[in-house]
Design a protein around this motif. Structure first.
Motif, PDB file in Angstrom:
ATOM      1  N   MET A  83       0.820  -1.190   0.000  1.00  0.00           N
ATOM      2  CA  MET A  83       0.000   0.000   0.000  1.00  0.00           C
ATOM      3  C   MET A  83       0.864   1.255   0.000  1.00  0.00           C
ATOM      4  O   MET A  83       0.558   2.225  -0.670  1.00  0.00           O
ATOM      5  CB  MET A  83      -0.919  -0.031   1.224  1.00  0.00           C
ATOM      6  CG  MET A  83      -1.861   1.139   1.307  1.00  0.00           C
ATOM      7  SD  MET A  83      -3.041   1.123  -0.029  1.00  0.00           S
ATOM      8  CE  MET A  83      -3.990   2.541   0.342  1.00  0.00           C
ATOM      9  N   ASN A  84       1.968   1.243   0.777  1.00  0.00           N
ATOM     10  CA  ASN A  84       2.839   2.410   0.823  1.00  0.00           C
ATOM     11  C   ASN A  84       3.468   2.688  -0.528  1.00  0.00           C
ATOM     12  O   ASN A  84       3.629   3.845  -0.911  1.00  0.00           O
ATOM     13  CB  ASN A  84       3.925   2.219   1.878  1.00  0.00           C
ATOM     14  CG  ASN A  84       3.367   2.304   3.282  1.00  0.00           C
ATOM     15  OD1 ASN A  84       2.289   2.844   3.486  1.00  0.00           O
ATOM     16  ND2 ASN A  84       4.087   1.763   4.224  1.00  0.00           N
ATOM     17  N   ALA A  85       3.855   1.632  -1.259  1.00  0.00           N
ATOM     18  CA  ALA A  85       4.464   1.820  -2.566  1.00  0.00           C
ATOM     19  C   ALA A  85       3.447   2.390  -3.550  1.00  0.00           C
ATOM     20  O   ALA A  85       3.776   3.259  -4.367  1.00  0.00           O
ATOM     21  CB  ALA A  85       5.024   0.501  -3.089  1.00  0.00           C
ATOM     22  N   VAL A  86       2.202   1.929  -3.476  1.00  0.00           N
ATOM     23  CA  VAL A  86       1.147   2.453  -4.353  1.00  0.00           C
ATOM     24  C   VAL A  86       0.899   3.922  -4.052  1.00  0.00           C
ATOM     25  O   VAL A  86       0.800   4.751  -4.966  1.00  0.00           O
ATOM     26  CB  VAL A  86      -0.158   1.638  -4.184  1.00  0.00           C
ATOM     27  CG1 VAL A  86      -1.305   2.287  -4.921  1.00  0.00           C
ATOM     28  CG2 VAL A  86       0.054   0.212  -4.651  1.00  0.00           C
ATOM     29  N   LEU A  87       0.808   4.264  -2.765  1.00  0.00           N
ATOM     30  CA  LEU A  87       0.569   5.649  -2.381  1.00  0.00           C
ATOM     31  C   LEU A  87       1.732   6.542  -2.801  1.00  0.00           C
ATOM     32  O   LEU A  87       1.526   7.657  -3.287  1.00  0.00           O
ATOM     33  CB  LEU A  87       0.353   5.742  -0.871  1.00  0.00           C
ATOM     34  CG  LEU A  87      -0.077   7.093  -0.340  1.00  0.00           C
ATOM     35  CD1 LEU A  87      -1.391   7.528  -0.974  1.00  0.00           C
ATOM     36  CD2 LEU A  87      -0.223   7.039   1.159  1.00  0.00           C
ATOM     37  N   THR A 117       3.712   6.042  -5.337  1.00  0.00           N
ATOM     38  CA  THR A 117       3.625   6.184  -6.788  1.00  0.00           C
ATOM     39  C   THR A 117       2.528   7.168  -7.174  1.00  0.00           C
ATOM     40  O   THR A 117       2.736   8.027  -8.048  1.00  0.00           O
ATOM     41  CB  THR A 117       3.352   4.812  -7.434  1.00  0.00           C
ATOM     42  OG1 THR A 117       4.377   3.906  -7.038  1.00  0.00           O
ATOM     43  CG2 THR A 117       3.310   4.909  -8.945  1.00  0.00           C
ATOM     44  N   VAL A 118       1.360   7.067  -6.537  1.00  0.00           N
ATOM     45  CA  VAL A 118       0.261   7.993  -6.825  1.00  0.00           C
ATOM     46  C   VAL A 118       0.672   9.420  -6.480  1.00  0.00           C
ATOM     47  O   VAL A 118       0.400  10.360  -7.233  1.00  0.00           O
ATOM     48  CB  VAL A 118      -1.018   7.581  -6.057  1.00  0.00           C
ATOM     49  CG1 VAL A 118      -2.073   8.659  -6.122  1.00  0.00           C
ATOM     50  CG2 VAL A 118      -1.566   6.284  -6.626  1.00  0.00           C
ATOM     51  N   ASN A 119       1.339   9.618  -5.345  1.00  0.00           N
ATOM     52  CA  ASN A 119       1.787  10.961  -4.958  1.00  0.00           C
ATOM     53  C   ASN A 119       2.740  11.553  -5.981  1.00  0.00           C
ATOM     54  O   ASN A 119       2.609  12.709  -6.367  1.00  0.00           O
ATOM     55  CB  ASN A 119       2.464  10.927  -3.588  1.00  0.00           C
ATOM     56  CG  ASN A 119       1.483  10.855  -2.458  1.00  0.00           C
ATOM     57  OD1 ASN A 119       0.311  11.160  -2.613  1.00  0.00           O
ATOM     58  ND2 ASN A 119       1.959  10.438  -1.309  1.00  0.00           N
ATOM     59  N   ARG A 120       3.691  10.759  -6.409  1.00  0.00           N
ATOM     60  CA  ARG A 120       4.663  11.254  -7.395  1.00  0.00           C
ATOM     61  C   ARG A 120       3.996  11.550  -8.728  1.00  0.00           C
ATOM     62  O   ARG A 120       4.286  12.559  -9.373  1.00  0.00           O
ATOM     63  CB  ARG A 120       5.779  10.239  -7.569  1.00  0.00           C
ATOM     64  CG  ARG A 120       6.689  10.168  -6.383  1.00  0.00           C
ATOM     65  CD  ARG A 120       7.775   9.157  -6.559  1.00  0.00           C
ATOM     66  NE  ARG A 120       8.610   9.121  -5.376  1.00  0.00           N
ATOM     67  CZ  ARG A 120       9.401   8.132  -5.075  1.00  0.00           C
ATOM     68  NH1 ARG A 120       9.486   7.088  -5.870  1.00  0.00           N
ATOM     69  NH2 ARG A 120      10.138   8.165  -3.982  1.00  0.00           N
ATOM     70  N   LEU A 121       3.105  10.666  -9.144  1.00  0.00           N
ATOM     71  CA  LEU A 121       2.419  10.860 -10.423  1.00  0.00           C
ATOM     72  C   LEU A 121       1.536  12.104 -10.388  1.00  0.00           C
ATOM     73  O   LEU A 121       1.581  12.933 -11.308  1.00  0.00           O
ATOM     74  CB  LEU A 121       1.584   9.619 -10.746  1.00  0.00           C
ATOM     75  CG  LEU A 121       0.900   9.599 -12.104  1.00  0.00           C
ATOM     76  CD1 LEU A 121       1.930   9.571 -13.211  1.00  0.00           C
ATOM     77  CD2 LEU A 121      -0.020   8.401 -12.213  1.00  0.00           C
ATOM     78  N   LEU A 122       0.738  12.253  -9.324  1.00  0.00           N
ATOM     79  CA  LEU A 122      -0.124  13.436  -9.212  1.00  0.00           C
ATOM     80  C   LEU A 122       0.680  14.718  -9.128  1.00  0.00           C
ATOM     81  O   LEU A 122       0.353  15.711  -9.780  1.00  0.00           O
ATOM     82  CB  LEU A 122      -1.031  13.318  -7.986  1.00  0.00           C
ATOM     83  CG  LEU A 122      -2.248  12.424  -8.122  1.00  0.00           C
ATOM     84  CD1 LEU A 122      -2.993  12.346  -6.797  1.00  0.00           C
ATOM     85  CD2 LEU A 122      -3.168  12.926  -9.201  1.00  0.00           C
TER      86      LEU A 122
END
Length: 195
Positions: free
Chosen positions: A1-5, A7-12
């Motif tokens: 979950m931390n890796a997904v979050l 990745t989402v933070n960096r992408l956004l």
């Protein structure tokens, strides 16, 4: 979950930054007198981004306002998910265990939590134990919640927790220290009628 979050933070962050840079840079360049390409969204220094015709184009269409509201609702839900995911306290996924000079191995955080819970639950008078690891993998922190039976002295329970369960968890992970916050609560039994 931390890796997904992550990745989402960096992408956004990257997408929002790129969009703001392109839009702001183009408005600044055109405002200073640069000639925009023919396909760009505005033509010159005195042009508006959206004309009256563009702004009111679909106003009378029956699907327009439900579509706008649905898109905005989805954006609000995604923004709330992102905010909650960033603000909640994260559970530590792994702990770095030192095995020798400069060597180390990764121990799953949940595995260390379950051993800690098992050790804490074996203490006399503990009816329930919960452990959550936070911090980072080189300097973990523990949050422990114990439910004690009414006859147990909290000082004795805390002493047994620190000398047994906490010491065992700290030593088994090869940590010099494991800062721990402990919350003790009492079990409440319902009164029963005795005849």
């Amino acid at each position: 979950m931390n890796a997904v979050l992550r990745t989402v933070n960096r992408l956004l962050t990257g997408l929002v930054g790129l969009a703001l840079l392109l839009l702001g840079g183009s408005v600044l360049a055109i405002g200073l007198g640069a000639k925009p390409p023919s396909w760009w969204i505005h033509d010159g220094r005195h042009d508006v981004l959206l004309s009256d015709a563009q702004r009111t184009r679909w106003r009378d269409a029956g699907w327009w306002w439900p579509a706008v509201i649905a898109v905005l609702a989805v954006l609000v839900l995604l923004a709330l998910w992102w905010l909650i995911a960033n603000l909640r306290r994260r559970r530590l996924a792994e702990v770095l265990v030192r095995t020798g000079e400069g060597d180390g191995a990764l121990l799953r955080g949940r595995a260390l939590e379950s051993v800690f819970v098992a050790d804490a639950s074996e203490l006399e008078g503990v009816s329930d134990a919960h452990v959550r690891l936070t911090g980072n993998r080189t300097a973990p922190r523990a949050r422990v919640r114990l439910r004690l039976e009414p006859h147990v002295d909290p000082e004795d329970a805390l002493h047994h927790l620190t000398t047994r369960a906490l010491a065992h968890a700290r030593d088994s992970a090869g940590l010099a220290e494991l800062p721990t916050e402990v919350r003790l609560t009492g079990v409440k039994h319902r009164a029963r009628r005795v005849s």
